[in-house]
Design a protein around this motif. Structure first.
Motif, mmCIF file in Angstrom:
data_model
loop_
_atom_site.group_PDB
_atom_site.id
_atom_site.type_symbol
_atom_site.label_atom_id
_atom_site.label_comp_id
_atom_site.label_asym_id
_atom_site.label_seq_id
_atom_site.Cartn_x
_atom_site.Cartn_y
_atom_site.Cartn_z
ATOM 1 N N ARG A 46 -35.049 9.825 25.014
ATOM 2 C CA ARG A 46 -34.682 9.741 26.502
ATOM 3 C C ARG A 46 -33.843 8.287 26.571
ATOM 4 O O ARG A 46 -32.854 8.089 27.373
ATOM 5 C CB ARG A 46 -36.011 9.838 27.244
ATOM 6 N N SER A 47 -34.702 7.283 25.954
ATOM 7 C CA SER A 47 -34.171 5.853 26.327
ATOM 8 C C SER A 47 -32.722 5.731 25.762
ATOM 9 O O SER A 47 -31.901 4.942 26.257
ATOM 10 C CB SER A 47 -35.000 4.881 25.744
ATOM 11 N N GLU A 48 -32.511 5.973 24.393
ATOM 12 C CA GLU A 48 -31.411 6.090 23.497
ATOM 13 C C GLU A 48 -30.408 6.833 24.449
ATOM 14 O O GLU A 48 -29.245 6.361 24.361
ATOM 15 C CB GLU A 48 -31.625 6.360 22.043
ATOM 16 N N ARG A 49 -30.542 8.072 24.746
ATOM 17 C CA ARG A 49 -29.623 8.667 25.296
ATOM 18 C C ARG A 49 -29.087 8.249 26.644
ATOM 19 O O ARG A 49 -28.002 8.191 26.715
ATOM 20 C CB ARG A 49 -30.240 10.180 25.718
ATOM 21 N N ARG A 50 -30.117 7.790 27.372
ATOM 22 C CA ARG A 50 -29.767 6.878 28.586
ATOM 23 C C ARG A 50 -28.731 5.691 28.040
ATOM 24 O O ARG A 50 -27.798 5.412 28.747
ATOM 25 C CB ARG A 50 -30.635 6.500 29.338
ATOM 26 N N ARG A 51 -29.045 4.886 27.187
ATOM 27 C CA ARG A 51 -28.423 3.780 26.995
ATOM 28 C C ARG A 51 -27.029 3.975 26.281
ATOM 29 O O ARG A 51 -26.143 3.539 26.673
ATOM 30 C CB ARG A 51 -29.214 2.788 25.777
ATOM 31 N N LEU A 52 -26.996 5.110 25.456
ATOM 32 C CA LEU A 52 -25.548 5.317 24.998
ATOM 33 C C LEU A 52 -24.683 5.881 26.045
ATOM 34 O O LEU A 52 -23.340 5.750 26.231
ATOM 35 C CB LEU A 52 -25.775 6.327 23.801
#
Length: 96
Positions: free
Chosen positions: A15-21
């Motif tokens: 979730r965190s990486e999806r949001r960041r990207l």
């Protein structure tokens, strides 16, 4: 376009990486938790679906914690490498 790969035990990292990207304008593909223990047939079908995501992506980004890379993720990395995809990791010290 980036395809996230890794164990869904790290769902919070996905979730965190999806949001960041996404915030940087990147299209993100990745597995979705299905909320059940999949049958072997469903597990196989989901694995094949994920390989199609890798086919669409320019880069594969491995989501892991503590250096953990399971058999399915290793297979996805090997597949991505055979397809000539760029491979990176959320863990800078992860040996891919």
């Amino acid at each position: 376009m980036v395809c996230l790969c890794g164990s869904l035990r790290f769902e919070h990292l996905f979730r965190s990486e999806r949001r960041r990207l996404t915030a940087t304008g990147v299209i993100v593909l990745g597995p979705e938790p299905i909320g059940e223990d999949p049958t072997p047939a469903l597990r196989h079908a989901l694995g094949e679906l994920h390989l199609r995501r890798i086919d669409l992506a320019d880069e594969v980004r491995v989501v892991s914690e503590g250096g953990y890379v399971g058999d399915a993720t290793r297979r996805e990395i090997d597949y991505a490498r055979a397809q000539g995809k760029a491979i990176s990791s959320v863990e800078p010290t992860l040996d891919l």
